[in-house]
Scaffold this motif. Structure first.
Motif, PDB file in Angstrom:
ATOM      1  N   LEU A 295     -20.324  11.725  48.648  1.00 50.29           N
ATOM      2  CA  LEU A 295     -19.577  10.743  49.432  1.00 50.29           C
ATOM      3  C   LEU A 295     -18.071  10.975  49.322  1.00 50.29           C
ATOM      4  N   ILE A 296     -17.616  11.480  48.184  1.00 51.44           N
ATOM      5  CA  ILE A 296     -16.199  11.842  48.051  1.00 51.44           C
ATOM      6  C   ILE A 296     -15.833  12.886  49.099  1.00 51.44           C
ATOM      7  N   ARG A 297     -16.673  13.906  49.237  1.00 47.21           N
ATOM      8  CA  ARG A 297     -16.408  14.965  50.221  1.00 47.21           C
ATOM      9  C   ARG A 297     -16.435  14.400  51.644  1.00 47.21           C
ATOM     10  N   THR A 298     -17.370  13.492  51.895  1.00 48.69           N
ATOM     11  CA  THR A 298     -17.482  12.895  53.234  1.00 48.69           C
ATOM     12  C   THR A 298     -16.221  12.132  53.600  1.00 48.69           C
ATOM     13  N   TYR A 299     -15.749  11.278  52.695  1.00 45.73           N
ATOM     14  CA  TYR A 299     -14.606  10.424  53.030  1.00 45.73           C
ATOM     15  C   TYR A 299     -13.279  11.148  52.883  1.00 45.73           C
ATOM     16  N   ASP A 300     -13.265  12.233  52.122  1.00 42.06           N
ATOM     17  CA  ASP A 300     -12.081  13.078  52.106  1.00 42.06           C
ATOM     18  C   ASP A 300     -11.930  13.766  53.461  1.00 42.06           C
ATOM     19  N   PHE A 301     -13.040  14.236  54.012  1.00 45.35           N
ATOM     20  CA  PHE A 301     -13.023  14.877  55.327  1.00 45.35           C
ATOM     21  C   PHE A 301     -12.583  13.890  56.406  1.00 45.35           C
ATOM     22  N   ARG A 303     -10.560  11.487  55.965  1.00 41.96           N
ATOM     23  CA  ARG A 303      -9.231  11.002  55.596  1.00 41.96           C
ATOM     24  C   ARG A 303      -9.229   9.511  55.245  1.00 41.96           C
ATOM     25  N   GLU A 304     -10.369   9.015  54.732  1.00 44.67           N
ATOM     26  CA  GLU A 304     -10.434   7.643  54.229  1.00 44.67           C
ATOM     27  C   GLU A 304     -10.134   7.701  52.733  1.00 44.67           C
ATOM     28  N   ILE A 305      -8.847   7.799  52.435  1.00 42.26           N
ATOM     29  CA  ILE A 305      -8.394   8.122  51.087  1.00 42.26           C
ATOM     30  C   ILE A 305      -8.748   7.035  50.072  1.00 42.26           C
ATOM     31  N   GLN A 306      -8.579   5.768  50.469  1.00 45.34           N
ATOM     32  CA  GLN A 306      -8.850   4.675  49.539  1.00 45.34           C
ATOM     33  C   GLN A 306     -10.314   4.673  49.102  1.00 45.34           C
ATOM     34  N   ARG A 307     -11.204   4.874  50.055  1.00 46.98           N
ATOM     35  CA  ARG A 307     -12.622   4.888  49.716  1.00 46.98           C
ATOM     36  C   ARG A 307     -12.966   6.126  48.884  1.00 46.98           C
ATOM     37  N   ARG A 308     -12.401   7.277  49.233  1.00 46.74           N
ATOM     38  CA  ARG A 308     -12.626   8.492  48.451  1.00 46.74           C
ATOM     39  C   ARG A 308     -12.196   8.288  47.001  1.00 46.74           C
ATOM     40  N   ASP A 309     -11.018   7.695  46.814  1.00 44.47           N
ATOM     41  CA  ASP A 309     -10.494   7.489  45.467  1.00 44.47           C
ATOM     42  C   ASP A 309     -11.356   6.502  44.677  1.00 44.47           C
ATOM     43  N   TRP A 310     -11.927   5.504  45.377  1.00 46.33           N
ATOM     44  CA  TRP A 310     -12.794   4.541  44.691  1.00 46.33           C
ATOM     45  C   TRP A 310     -13.970   5.275  44.066  1.00 46.33           C
ATOM     46  N   TYR A 311     -14.602   6.193  44.799  1.00 52.12           N
ATOM     47  CA  TYR A 311     -15.734   6.942  44.252  1.00 52.12           C
ATOM     48  C   TYR A 311     -15.303   7.813  43.079  1.00 52.12           C
ATOM     49  N   GLN A 312     -14.130   8.408  43.163  1.00 49.98           N
ATOM     50  CA  GLN A 312     -13.645   9.254  42.074  1.00 49.98           C
ATOM     51  C   GLN A 312     -13.458   8.438  40.795  1.00 49.98           C
ATOM     52  N   ILE A 313     -12.871   7.261  40.945  1.00 56.43           N
ATOM     53  CA  ILE A 313     -12.662   6.392  39.773  1.00 56.43           C
ATOM     54  C   ILE A 313     -13.995   5.944  39.203  1.00 56.43           C
ATOM     55  N   LYS A 314     -14.928   5.554  40.086  1.00 59.21           N
ATOM     56  CA  LYS A 314     -16.225   5.062  39.614  1.00 59.21           C
ATOM     57  C   LYS A 314     -17.010   6.157  38.897  1.00 59.21           C
ATOM     58  N   ILE A 315     -16.924   7.384  39.364  1.00 54.92           N
ATOM     59  CA  ILE A 315     -17.647   8.473  38.704  1.00 54.92           C
ATOM     60  C   ILE A 315     -17.169   8.633  37.268  1.00 54.92           C
ATOM     61  N   THR A 316     -15.864   8.553  37.049  1.00 55.47           N
ATOM     62  CA  THR A 316     -15.330   8.634  35.691  1.00 55.47           C
ATOM     63  C   THR A 316     -15.880   7.502  34.829  1.00 55.47           C
ATOM     64  N   GLN A 317     -15.898   6.294  35.377  1.00 57.39           N
ATOM     65  CA  GLN A 317     -16.424   5.145  34.637  1.00 57.39           C
ATOM     66  C   GLN A 317     -17.924   5.284  34.394  1.00 57.39           C
ATOM     67  N   MET A 318     -18.647   5.810  35.375  1.00 58.85           N
ATOM     68  CA  MET A 318     -20.099   5.978  35.226  1.00 58.85           C
ATOM     69  C   MET A 318     -20.435   6.950  34.101  1.00 58.85           C
ATOM     70  N   HIS A 319     -19.660   8.020  33.984  1.00 55.61           N
ATOM     71  CA  HIS A 319     -19.889   8.954  32.880  1.00 55.61           C
ATOM     72  C   HIS A 319     -19.702   8.252  31.535  1.00 55.61           C
ATOM     73  N   ARG A 320     -18.722   7.356  31.466  1.00 55.31           N
ATOM     74  CA  ARG A 320     -18.509   6.594  30.229  1.00 55.31           C
ATOM     75  C   ARG A 320     -19.678   5.659  29.959  1.00 55.31           C
ATOM     76  N   VAL A 321     -20.185   5.024  31.027  1.00 55.24           N
ATOM     77  CA  VAL A 321     -21.348   4.141  30.863  1.00 55.24           C
ATOM     78  C   VAL A 321     -22.529   4.930  30.317  1.00 55.24           C
ATOM     79  N   ILE A 322     -22.789   6.081  30.895  1.00 54.48           N
ATOM     80  CA  ILE A 322     -23.927   6.914  30.463  1.00 54.48           C
ATOM     81  C   ILE A 322     -23.742   7.344  29.012  1.00 54.48           C
ATOM     82  N   ALA A 323     -22.510   7.702  28.637  1.00 56.28           N
ATOM     83  CA  ALA A 323     -22.241   8.090  27.251  1.00 56.28           C
ATOM     84  C   ALA A 323     -22.520   6.941  26.293  1.00 56.28           C
TER      85      ALA A 323
END
Length: 326
Positions: A295-301, A303-323
């Protein structure tokens, strides 16, 4: 969860001096000193309670009560911790930094009492309060204060990302809910019954919602209804039945879309709470991250930057949750 009660309690006087007197501080020290007799420690507790009840200063009383709640929480006396934390929360000024801290601590106590709906509501309000406090610090030109809130909010978001209630909030973050007014009415009734711990009535409302979900022709609306039911059912302690509703929701949602991914994340969180199903939970959690990366690639293409960035931030947080979970 990464945040501990003591850690959050330590935030209380980050920007203001304590309202405790030297006598209060001594009593709290004695209360936690296991070298003293039980009688001496209980005398300190009773004096703190009397001071909290009789002081004319609301913030003084609130800080004492929150300290007493901390003592009860550490001793796994959650009911008394809850009673003191509620009183403290009522005394702090709404929207203040200390009110936000108290709300988060109250949520931690309620989570321990299995009052998940209440707990999430407190955390949601605490997070919003901290966002507003961060904005105020920014207006004051306090860069250190802003950075402090940024770091705390990151930890709060990680804690919340590990709950199905937060994932339910994500569901309609970018597109409005498709649920019709009749179904919304039943969803609200269901939440009220669960918050009031009236589970027999909640089951009756859930049956009405199920009938709406089965008869609906809009797959998106049907999927949302199944998600609402899943969240409610897991709050009543039925994890496997909740997972069944999430499976139905994912079957209704279009594959590889935002709602589909959120449903997968919720399934992963619930499976992770079932000892013999933890590996299955990890599979769903990692699958969600893969979908979010796409979805990051989709919304980067697009140019929906705010939504793309939301997924990037959430992925970082999700890795922490899994850890934290594994």
């Amino acid at each position: 969860m990464p945040l501990t009660f003591d850690e959050v309690f330590g935030w209380l006087n980050r920007f203001t001096p304590t309202h405790l007197s030297n006598r209060d501080i001594l009593n709290f020290f004695q209360l936690s000193d296991n070298r003293l007799s039980n009688t001496a420690r209980m005398d300190a507790l009773e004096e703190l309670k009397r001071t909290a009840a009789n002081t004319p200063r609301p913030l003084h009383s609130a800080e004492i009560r929150l300290g007493i709640a901390r003592y009860f929480f550490a001793n796994q006396d959650l009911r008394n911790a809850y009673a003191e934390a509620v009183r403290a929360t009522e005394l702090f000024r709404p929207g203040s930094h200390q009110h936000g801290v108290a709300l988060w601590l109250l949520g931690m106590i309620e989570w321990g009492l299995l009052e998940n709906a209440h707990a999430y509501s407190q955390w949601f309000l605490a997070r919003r309060t901290f966002v507003e406090c961060q904005a105020q610090r920014s207006q004051l030109g306090d860069a250190d204060g802003v950075n402090w809130y940024v770091n705390c909010l990151e930890e709060m978001n990680i804690d919340m990302a590990g709950t199905v209630e937060e994932a339910e909030y994500w569901l309609n973050l970018f597109e409005p809910s498709k649920i019709n007014e009749v179904a919304k009415h039943y969803v609200e009734r269901l939440r009220e019954q669960i918050i009031q711990r009236r589970f027999p009535e909640a089951y009756e409302v859930s049956r009405l919602l199920m009938s709406i979900g089965r008869s609906n022709l809009d797959p998106q609306e049907t999927g949302e209804i199944w998600v609402k039911l899943a969240v409610a059912i897991q709050q009543m302690g039925e994890l496997r039945r909740a997972i069944n509703f999430l499976e139905k929701a994912c079957a209704a949602f279009t594959p590889y879309t935002h709602p589909w991914a959120v449903g997968k994340w919720m399934m992963g969180l619930l499976y992770a709470r079932i000892p013999q199903e933890r590996e299955k939970g990890l599979k769903f959690l990692m699958e969600t991250i893969t979908i979010f990366e796409e979805l990051i690639r989709t919304y980067d293409f697009r140019r929906e930057i705010q939504r793309r960035d939301w997924y990037q931030i959430k992925i970082t947080q999700m890795h922490r949750v899994i850890a934290e979970l594994y």
